[in-house]
Scaffold this motif. Structure first.
Motif, PDB file in Angstrom:
ATOM      1  N   MET B   1      -2.007  -7.638  -6.876  1.00  0.00           N
ATOM      2  CA  MET B   1      -2.490  -6.276  -6.619  1.00  0.00           C
ATOM      3  C   MET B   1      -3.599  -5.940  -7.600  1.00  0.00           C
ATOM      4  N   ILE B   4      -3.176  -3.839 -10.970  1.00  0.00           N
ATOM      5  CA  ILE B   4      -2.179  -4.203 -11.987  1.00  0.00           C
ATOM      6  C   ILE B   4      -2.740  -5.286 -12.914  1.00  0.00           C
ATOM      7  N   LEU B  42       5.513   0.341   6.506  1.00  0.00           N
ATOM      8  CA  LEU B  42       4.180   0.910   6.250  1.00  0.00           C
ATOM      9  C   LEU B  42       3.131  -0.059   6.787  1.00  0.00           C
ATOM     10  N   PRO B  43       1.924   0.441   7.056  1.00  0.00           N
ATOM     11  CA  PRO B  43       0.864  -0.486   7.476  1.00  0.00           C
ATOM     12  C   PRO B  43       0.618  -1.526   6.382  1.00  0.00           C
ATOM     13  N   ALA B  45      -1.285  -3.822   3.646  1.00  0.00           N
ATOM     14  CA  ALA B  45      -2.306  -3.408   2.682  1.00  0.00           C
ATOM     15  C   ALA B  45      -3.721  -3.686   3.203  1.00  0.00           C
ATOM     16  N   TYR B  46      -4.600  -2.701   3.055  1.00  0.00           N
ATOM     17  CA  TYR B  46      -5.983  -2.826   3.504  1.00  0.00           C
ATOM     18  C   TYR B  46      -6.855  -3.348   2.367  1.00  0.00           C
TER      19      TYR B  46
ATOM     20  N   LEU C 355      -2.406   3.158   1.713  1.00  0.00           N
ATOM     21  CA  LEU C 355      -2.909   2.097   2.590  1.00  0.00           C
ATOM     22  C   LEU C 355      -3.439   0.914   1.779  1.00  0.00           C
ATOM     23  N   THR C 356      -3.931   1.187   0.585  1.00  0.00           N
ATOM     24  CA  THR C 356      -4.400   0.094  -0.274  1.00  0.00           C
ATOM     25  C   THR C 356      -3.229  -0.788  -0.689  1.00  0.00           C
ATOM     26  N   LEU C 357      -2.095  -0.161  -0.955  1.00  0.00           N
ATOM     27  CA  LEU C 357      -0.955  -0.888  -1.510  1.00  0.00           C
ATOM     28  C   LEU C 357      -0.026  -1.487  -0.452  1.00  0.00           C
ATOM     29  N   GLY C 358       0.267  -0.727   0.568  1.00  0.00           N
ATOM     30  CA  GLY C 358       1.292  -1.169   1.505  1.00  0.00           C
ATOM     31  C   GLY C 358       2.635  -1.239   0.800  1.00  0.00           C
ATOM     32  N   SER C 359       3.655  -1.653   1.509  1.00  0.00           N
ATOM     33  CA  SER C 359       5.000  -1.685   0.941  1.00  0.00           C
ATOM     34  C   SER C 359       5.088  -2.642  -0.246  1.00  0.00           C
ATOM     35  N   GLY C 361       2.715  -3.734  -2.258  1.00  0.00           N
ATOM     36  CA  GLY C 361       1.965  -3.228  -3.401  1.00  0.00           C
ATOM     37  C   GLY C 361       2.727  -2.122  -4.120  1.00  0.00           C
ATOM     38  N   ASN C 365       4.047  -2.280  -7.939  1.00  0.00           N
ATOM     39  CA  ASN C 365       3.777  -1.170  -8.862  1.00  0.00           C
ATOM     40  C   ASN C 365       5.034  -0.752  -9.597  1.00  0.00           C
TER      41      ASN C 365
END
Lengths: 130, 443, 504
Positions: B1, B4, B42-43, B45-46, C355-359, C361, C365
């Motif tokens: 990520m 991080i 959730l969608p 990651a973009y 949306l950057t992280l998603g599940s 990510g 975190n």
């Protein structure tokens, strides 16, 4: 001395009382002012207001704390110390003199009996310190 | 990520050095059956490039700001935002910092708030302004609670020409207080009918918005006089503070508490927020004020600086006895307003106010001379006015939207009886050509 | 100065510019703006507005500056600040994580930034979809049934939640008087309950720093509307008995409000909705990375169970025939708690972040945030007291107990940390830890920065033993020293006023 003058009476909430005939003068003790630190504001009641024993009659504020002050005995407010509006530091520098807060008309003299003497108050303080 | 710094490898090393078997060991105080055993729905990651595309697509589903014209106001105004606002507030020392609780490393924020407080005092004609509230509507609710703290009365006289959403917010806030609202109707001039004002020793405050929701300038001085006669406070509300560049300040008229929406001071409309609640009052009431106050102070070397002061009113010290539960101010948006007011400055504020007045007057004149159209109210106005329309205003708005013109706000949205009334706002951003195009389409 | 700064590794001092107040910089006749020439015929102002409504002070005292001076003024001010882009900001319970730059770009996209909140719905489909999407994402993350984005901040969310509880109980015909709040709670909790018309009663924590079940059992009766609980709580520990607590509250007709200030310890690992919580708020400016902005704006969305959903503020965004519309037909709603639909710009940033992280990510975190807090605890626990030992989650709470014997308080340690190049930890609460130092590193800190922090804390402990006087006057390297806050509060100066010679 006279951190706790003998001619005054005291409460567990750290107020002092000077009885003078049918009136009484009230302030906070040396211990209370020292605990609070530099006092920046004193909020006082309106003259004429009638309050019962243990009712809050105002508050004292330091920079980061605020403490309520309570009626040691019931009565109507006769005078408030207006000088504290401009010079709240009197409460720190001279808690039993210029730092007085209110005088009240004593409503029920029997309530006075329950207040502590200077020696009793000092015992109370040292008990609670341990 | 990518946010991080500790890589998976580094994290494994840290765990090993600490003698911890697995990251799961840190979470054992959460009962096992409450720990998720599968990913959230959730969608995926973009990537950054995908995010930009995604949000540009979404933004394009709104009306295109470059090919459309808007005459919407009603509490949110389309004013030019000098470019340096975003340049300066994007300094990360401003936007990535916290509430200035450590004055030695927060003098930037603190001095900016002190400057904001000072400017608000000048503009409103008041003696104390706080570091800001959430927005205009919640600032009003806090003002009413403050009035009640000052005089302990329970009735609020409230103008019917106040922004209806502000009233709704106030109703919600007052539900558990036992305080009640009494409406003061508006008259044919579009001003609040102050002669019908019926207040007494139960009234805590009178609330008047000026310019009001219909754009009419109110007689705040008369309102103050009437309120004070009954021992009540006057709370003035302004949703278009650009008007202060031209109009007499509420403080000068005798208001006791001034609240306003500061969005017009360089803040983008952004579909309703974040905005900026402006809150000012008299020095005698400063200890009853909600929100944060910054004061001047001296450091040990005698330098001038600024600190949070009179904080004992606030929730973190007084807890359930605090003057409000508010914990934030709108720090960065307060800064936007301060930069805006500094850039426009004394003369710019006067000039922009004047342009709004003149352009709105031109538009009002042109629209009201159309067959079937007239101005509903006669009182003087700033940059908004209500047009009486020959057919339902909602229909007009709908048909003009297809020409990429948002003609204004149909008042029936808030006042169901007023079907043939359109609230039109004209700012310095609307050119004469745009106004003329609107007029031509209305015909 | 007798202090030895040789142990300071992270920072050196550099020149910082002095800067007056903007009013003192003002020069008559200077302008920083240019408007287009007015293109409509003009009328005498007096003919448009009666002169009794016009300003007569000519805006004297408002500043007059050219653009470069405005830029220099605010740039100089900015250099006096410390932000998360400057360095580690271990402010406990504030979650000072990295604020991604893409979020800022997205929030400024023209189609969003210029959108007026009263646009016809068909002209604002993009904004409405963002709101709808944000509610869905947050409902999934919290495990709750429905979400409102209207609250402008955490405390505003608390108020919304407690008002909803009040409305639900009124609807049940069971209005109640009290709200129970643990003594470790953040100050907004009691302030909120009081504003909503409830009496506040404190609940003592047990010796482990957790809610005392027996005490709760005793205190929970039919006068209690709700329990407000932070989880993980403010001593950084997960309330292990959360399910029992919720069950007890529900059995006796009360509800559970969860303050979601500490969601950075739970995201994608566990969900309050699965624990039995009825209503909660989240601080998007904490967990979801939106900037703190020097005190705001934030956003405090509130998530609720199905039972509470009808009471959510009005309006709500719903999907109808493939279009997004605002639903005002909500007869049980508590009403509106803010004009328009909340801090949309903040919500937009948070959606971008989710949306950057998603599940995965989000989980990474959470795990890293918890690892980092434990790493700091591991390296400092021999030196600084940890008053409540337990499973440390995303933050560790130390106290100054061991340093007090040298006359050093948490405030002195905090001020000295500034000399070492760090923003101090939180000290103002929890009230149950005297002299607290709440350290929350977040996932955004790398090991290198944390090691410097650990070194600094160790070094300050040594200084407390060797040179306590020096600590009492820290910071020594900042452009200003400690302020006389007593004098500032006794004679408040809250605005600039022109002196006679400056008057225009």
């Amino acid at each position: 001395m006279a951190d706790y003058p003998d001619n005054l009476l005291y409460t567990k909430d750290h107020e002092w009382v000077r009885v003078d005939g049918t009136s009484a003068t009230v302030g906070i003790t040396h211990f209370a002012q020292a605990e609070l630190g530099d006092i920046v504001y004193v909020e006082l009641p309106k003259v004429g207001e009638k309050l019962a024993q243990n009712d809050s009659f105002g508050s004292v504020e330091s920079v980061k704390a605020v403490s309520e002050i309570f009626m040691p005995i019931s009565g109507a407010i006769e005078k408030v110390n207006e000088a504290l509006n401009d010079s709240p530091e009197h409460v720190n520098n001279d808690p039993y003199g210029e730092g007085w807060m209110i005088t009240l008309k004593i409503e029920n003299p029997s309530e006075i009996d329950a207040l502590m003497s200077a020696a009793e108050y000092e015992d109370f303080l040292s008990e609670n310190r341990n | 990520m990518r946010y991080i710094p500790n890589s998976a490898e580094e994290r494994a090393k840290m765990l090993a050095e600490m003698g911890v078997q697995s990251i799961e060991d840190f979470f054992t105080s959460i009962p096992a059956h409450l720990r998720l055993d599968k990913p959230l729905n959730l969608p995926p990651a973009y990537a950054e490039s995908e995010l930009i595309k995604f949000f540009k697509n979404l933004a394009a589903r709104n009306i295109d700001p470059n090919s459309s014209t808007s005459f919407l106001g009603a509490g949110v105004y389309n004013h030019f935002r000098p470019v340096i606002i975003d340049t300066l507030i994007s300094r990360s020392e401003f936007y990535t910092t916290y509430t200035p609780y450590q004055p030695e490393i927060a003098q930037g924020t603190l001095q900016a708030i002190f400057e904001f407080q000072s400017m608000i005092c000048f503009l409103t004609g008041m003696e104390v302004a706080n570091a800001s509230m959430y927005d205009g509507s919640t600032a009003l609710a806090e003002a009413v609670l403050m009035a009640n703290r000052i005089n302990r009365r329970k009735k609020v006289a409230i103008s019917q020409a106040l922004h209806p959403e502000y009233r709704q917010v106030l109703e919600t806030y007052l539900k558990s207080t036992g305080m009640t609202l009494e409406t003061i109707a508006f008259g044919t001039s579009g001003q609040t009918a102050l002669d019908s004002l019926d207040i007494n020793d139960q009234t805590t405050a009178v609330i008047i918005q000026s310019p009001n929701f219909f754009g009419s300038i109110e007689d705040l001085e008369l309102a103050a006089e009437k309120a004070h006669k009954a021992g009540a406070l006057l709370i003035s509300v302004t949703t278009e503070p650009i008007s202060w560049g031209l109009l007499r300040s509420p403080g000068d008229c005798g208001a006791d508490i001034v609240v306003a929406e500061g969005q017009a001071f360089g803040i983008a409309p952004s579909y309703g927020g974040p905005y900026l609640g402006i809150f000012a009052s008299r020095a005698q009431y400063q200890r009853q004020m909600p929100g944060r106050l910054i004061g001047q102070a001296q450091d040990t070397y005698g330098n001038r600086g600024f600190v949070i002061t009179l904080a004992t009113r606030e929730q973190h010290i007084r807890r359930e006895k605090a003057s409000s539960n508010i914990c934030t101010n709108q720090g960065l948006f307060m800064l936007m307003a301060t930069v805006y007011l500094s850039t426009m400055g004394r003369r710019g504020l006067q000039e922009v106010a004047l342009q709004n007045l003149q352009k709105a007057a031109y538009a009002a004149q042109a629209i009201s001379s159309l067959e079937g159209y007239s101005l509903l109210f006669s009182a003087p106005r700033f940059n908004e006015f209500v047009v009486k329309t020959p057919r339902p205003a909602a229909e007009i708005v709908k048909s003009l939207t297809s020409h990429n013109i948002v003609a204004g706000l149909p008042l029936s949205n808030y006042y169901p009886d007023m079907t043939n009334a359109l609230l039109v706002c004209v700012t310095e951003q609307n050119t004469r050509a745009e106004i003329d195009a609107l007029v031509a389409l209305l015909q | 100065m007798s202090n030895d700064n040789s142990r300071i590794k992270k920072v050196r001092t550099h020149i910082s510019q002095n800067e007056s107040l903007i009013f003192e910089r003002s020069r008559s006749g200077a302008v920083g703006y240019k408007l287009p020439k007015i293109d409509v015929p003009t009328t005498e102002v007096n003919e448009l507005v009666n002169s009794k409504y016009l300003r007569t002070d000519d805006l004297a005292n408002m500043p007059e500056l050219a653009e470069p001076d405005v830029v220099r003024h605010f740039t100089r001010l900015s250099t006096w600040n410390y932000g998360t882009d400057t360095g580690m900001f271990p402010l406990g319970s504030c979650t000072m994580k990295y604020n991604p730059k893409i979020n800022e770009l997205v929030a400024r996209l023209e189609g969003f930034a210029t959108a007026h909140p009263l646009l016809p719905e068909e002209s604002a489909q993009g904004c409405l979809e963002v709101i709808y999407l944000a509610e869905q994402l947050l409902a999934e993350i919290t495990g709750m049934a429905a979400v409102t984005l209207q609250p402008a901040a955490g405390a505003h969310g608390e108020m919304t939640g407690i008002m909803m509880i009040r409305a639900l109980l009124a609807c049940r015909g069971d209005a109640r008087k009290k709200v129970l709040i643990p003594d470790s709670a953040h100050g907004t909790n009691p302030a909120t309950a009081a504003i909503c018309g409830y009496t506040v009663e404190g609940i003592r924590s047990n010796e482990r720093g957790l809610t005392d079940l027996a005490e709760l059992e005793k205190r929970m009766d039919d006068s209690v509307a709700a329990l407000m609980l932070t989880n993980p709580n403010t001593v950084g520990l997960f309330e292990e008995n959360i399910e029992k607590i919720c069950k007890l509250m529900h059995e006796r007709g009360g509800l559970v409000y969860m303050d979601g200030a500490n969601m950075n310890a739970l995201c994608a690992v566990a969900r309050p909705g699965d624990m039995g919580v009825d209503v909660m708020h989240m601080n998007l400016h904490k967990t979801m990375s939106t900037p703190h902005g020097g005190g705001g704006p934030g956003a405090g969305p509130v998530a609720v169970t199905k039972e509470l959903a009808p009471y959510l503020p009005s309006p709500m965004v719903i999907k109808q025939d493939g279009k997004f519309v605002l639903d005002y037909n909500r007869p049980q709603s508590i009403g509106r708690i803010r004009a328009f639909y909340g801090n949309f710009g903040v919500v937009l940033r948070a959606v971008c972040y989710m949306l950057t992280l998603g599940s995965e990510g989000l989980r990474e975190n959470t795990e890293t945030a918890v690892l980092n807090a434990n790493y700091i605890a591991h390296h400092l626990r021999d030196i600084y007291e940890i008053p409540y030992e337990g499973k440390i989650m995303h933050e560790v709470i130390f106290s100054d107990k061991r340093q007090k014997k040298y006359g050093i308080t948490n405030g002195d340690i905090a001020k000295r940390l500034i000399d070492y190049g760090f923003h101090p930890p939180t000290m103002s609460f929890p009230l149950i830890v005297p002299g607290s130092l709440m350290v929350e590193p977040t996932e955004s800190e790398g090991r290198e920065e944390m090691d410097l922090f650990i070194d600094a804390m160790k070094s300050i402990d040594k200084e407390a033993q060797e040179n306590p006087e020096m600590l009492k006057h820290a910071p020594h390297t900042t452009r200003v020293g400690r302020f006389d806050e007593v004098a500032a509060a006794r004679n408040p100066v809250l605005r600039w006023q022109a002196t006679k010679s400056e008057e225009k």
